[in-house]
Scaffold this motif. Structure first.
Motif, PDB file in Angstrom:
ATOM      1  N   UNK A  10       0.976  -1.265   0.217  1.00  0.00           N
ATOM      2  CA  UNK A  10       0.057  -0.101   0.019  1.00  0.00           C
ATOM      3  C   UNK A  10       0.758   1.305   0.280  1.00  0.00           C
ATOM      4  N   UNK A  11       0.271   2.488   0.348  1.00  0.00           N
ATOM      5  CA  UNK A  11       0.984   3.711   0.217  1.00  0.00           C
ATOM      6  C   UNK A  11       1.151   4.072   1.914  1.00  0.00           C
ATOM      7  N   UNK A  12       2.244   4.511   2.016  1.00  0.00           N
ATOM      8  CA  UNK A  12       2.627   5.106   3.685  1.00  0.00           C
ATOM      9  C   UNK A  12       3.527   6.144   3.477  1.00  0.00           C
ATOM     10  N   UNK A  13       3.392   6.920   4.478  1.00  0.00           N
ATOM     11  CA  UNK A  13       4.393   8.214   4.622  1.00  0.00           C
ATOM     12  C   UNK A  13       5.711   7.762   5.133  1.00  0.00           C
ATOM     13  N   UNK A  14       6.706   8.476   4.774  1.00  0.00           N
ATOM     14  CA  UNK A  14       7.990   8.035   5.299  1.00  0.00           C
ATOM     15  C   UNK A  14       7.989   8.021   7.031  1.00  0.00           C
ATOM     16  N   UNK A  15       8.527   6.916   7.426  1.00  0.00           N
ATOM     17  CA  UNK A  15       8.523   6.790   8.783  1.00  0.00           C
ATOM     18  C   UNK A  15       7.587   5.838   9.280  1.00  0.00           C
ATOM     19  N   UNK A  16       6.771   5.579   8.294  1.00  0.00           N
ATOM     20  CA  UNK A  16       5.381   4.700   8.688  1.00  0.00           C
ATOM     21  C   UNK A  16       5.981   3.036   8.645  1.00  0.00           C
ATOM     22  N   UNK A  17       4.863   2.546   8.869  1.00  0.00           N
ATOM     23  CA  UNK A  17       5.144   0.635   8.865  1.00  0.00           C
ATOM     24  C   UNK A  17       3.943   0.207   8.135  1.00  0.00           C
ATOM     25  N   UNK A  18       4.407  -1.047   7.567  1.00  0.00           N
ATOM     26  CA  UNK A  18       3.661  -2.172   6.875  1.00  0.00           C
ATOM     27  C   UNK A  18       4.062  -3.449   7.168  1.00  0.00           C
ATOM     28  N   UNK A  19       3.029  -4.162   7.112  1.00  0.00           N
ATOM     29  CA  UNK A  19       3.340  -5.672   7.280  1.00  0.00           C
ATOM     30  C   UNK A  19       2.808  -6.403   6.029  1.00  0.00           C
ATOM     31  N   UNK A  20       3.827  -7.205   5.537  1.00  0.00           N
ATOM     32  CA  UNK A  20       3.358  -7.750   4.091  1.00  0.00           C
ATOM     33  C   UNK A  20       3.335  -9.289   4.566  1.00  0.00           C
ATOM     34  N   UNK A  21       2.437  -9.973   4.286  1.00  0.00           N
ATOM     35  CA  UNK A  21       2.394 -11.559   4.143  1.00  0.00           C
ATOM     36  C   UNK A  21       2.282 -12.356   2.961  1.00  0.00           C
ATOM     37  N   UNK A  22       2.565 -13.374   2.967  1.00  0.00           N
ATOM     38  CA  UNK A  22       2.750 -14.416   1.903  1.00  0.00           C
ATOM     39  C   UNK A  22       2.276 -15.730   2.217  1.00  0.00           C
ATOM     40  N   UNK A  23       0.981 -15.967   1.646  1.00  0.00           N
ATOM     41  CA  UNK A  23       0.539 -17.455   2.083  1.00  0.00           C
ATOM     42  C   UNK A  23       1.035 -18.449   0.863  1.00  0.00           C
ATOM     43  N   UNK A  24       1.304 -19.304   1.261  1.00  0.00           N
ATOM     44  CA  UNK A  24       1.811 -20.688   0.726  1.00  0.00           C
ATOM     45  C   UNK A  24       1.029 -21.553   0.539  1.00  0.00           C
ATOM     46  N   UNK A  25       0.890 -22.452  -0.691  1.00  0.00           N
ATOM     47  CA  UNK A  25      -0.288 -23.524  -0.972  1.00  0.00           C
ATOM     48  C   UNK A  25      -0.011 -24.657  -0.317  1.00  0.00           C
ATOM     49  N   UNK A  26       1.257 -24.822   0.428  1.00  0.00           N
ATOM     50  CA  UNK A  26       1.497 -25.990   0.922  1.00  0.00           C
ATOM     51  C   UNK A  26       2.433 -25.825   2.258  1.00  0.00           C
ATOM     52  N   UNK A  27       3.093 -26.901   2.729  1.00  0.00           N
ATOM     53  CA  UNK A  27       3.822 -26.899   4.140  1.00  0.00           C
ATOM     54  C   UNK A  27       5.190 -26.003   3.815  1.00  0.00           C
ATOM     55  N   UNK A  28       5.205 -24.800   4.311  1.00  0.00           N
ATOM     56  CA  UNK A  28       6.330 -24.095   4.173  1.00  0.00           C
ATOM     57  C   UNK A  28       7.696 -24.722   4.703  1.00  0.00           C
ATOM     58  N   UNK A  29       7.612 -25.513   5.451  1.00  0.00           N
ATOM     59  CA  UNK A  29       8.695 -26.232   6.032  1.00  0.00           C
ATOM     60  C   UNK A  29       9.533 -27.062   5.074  1.00  0.00           C
ATOM     61  N   UNK A  30       8.761 -27.505   4.015  1.00  0.00           N
ATOM     62  CA  UNK A  30       9.217 -28.501   3.039  1.00  0.00           C
ATOM     63  C   UNK A  30       9.680 -27.504   1.614  1.00  0.00           C
ATOM     64  N   UNK A  31       9.668 -26.160   2.020  1.00  0.00           N
ATOM     65  CA  UNK A  31      10.031 -25.366   0.811  1.00  0.00           C
ATOM     66  C   UNK A  31      11.551 -24.830   1.039  1.00  0.00           C
ATOM     67  N   UNK A  32      12.271 -25.186   2.259  1.00  0.00           N
ATOM     68  CA  UNK A  32      13.593 -24.696   2.364  1.00  0.00           C
ATOM     69  C   UNK A  32      13.475 -23.312   2.906  1.00  0.00           C
ATOM     70  N   UNK A  33      14.652 -22.670   2.401  1.00  0.00           N
ATOM     71  CA  UNK A  33      14.772 -21.358   2.641  1.00  0.00           C
ATOM     72  C   UNK A  33      13.861 -20.372   1.808  1.00  0.00           C
TER      73      UNK A  33
END
Length: 123
Positions: A10-33
């Motif tokens: 999204x859009x934010x002013x300098x000094x602000x914060x954002x949190x991004x998410x990434x949803x995986x279709x499978x078990x992320x522990x199987x995806x390595x790094x």
């Protein structure tokens, strides 16, 4: 390959914060790094934060101390908390999985990518 879907940009002013998410279709522990990358217009895709299966992390100097990568193994979600945002953080942010060797902060080291989410920081 795993399917990845980013959100939270999204859009934010300098000094602000954002949190991004990434949803995986499978078990992320199987995806390595797994990692977060970003690409600004006219620039190459750069690695900014990675997290290994054991939870160890690494960051690019440009975001160290401001960004935090984490993951929720139960829900198969990768996160990027971004604080103290600067105009130069403006870019499209991508998550990556299925590390195939090489530098963990190199885009060429990953087989699976999301579609990206755009972050715009105004000064």
């Amino acid at each position: 390959q795993v399917q990845l879907q980013e959100s939270g940009g999204g859009s934010v002013q300098g000094g602000g914060s954002l949190k991004l998410s990434c949803v995986a279709s499978g078990n992320i522990n199987r995806r390595g790094c797994m990692g977060w990358f970003r690409q600004a217009p006219g620039k190459e895709r750069e690695g900014i934060a990675v997290i290994d299966v054991d939870g160890s992390t690494d960051y690019a100097d440009s975001v160290k101390g401001r960004f935090t990568i984490s993951k929720d193994n139960a829900d198969n979600v990768l996160y990027l908390q971004m604080n103290s945002l600067k105009a130069e953080d403006t870019a499209t942010y991508y998550c990556a999985a299925d590390w195939r060797g090489g530098s963990t902060l190199a885009a060429t080291s990953y087989n699976s990518w999301g579609q990206g989410t755009t972050v715009t920081v105004s000064s």
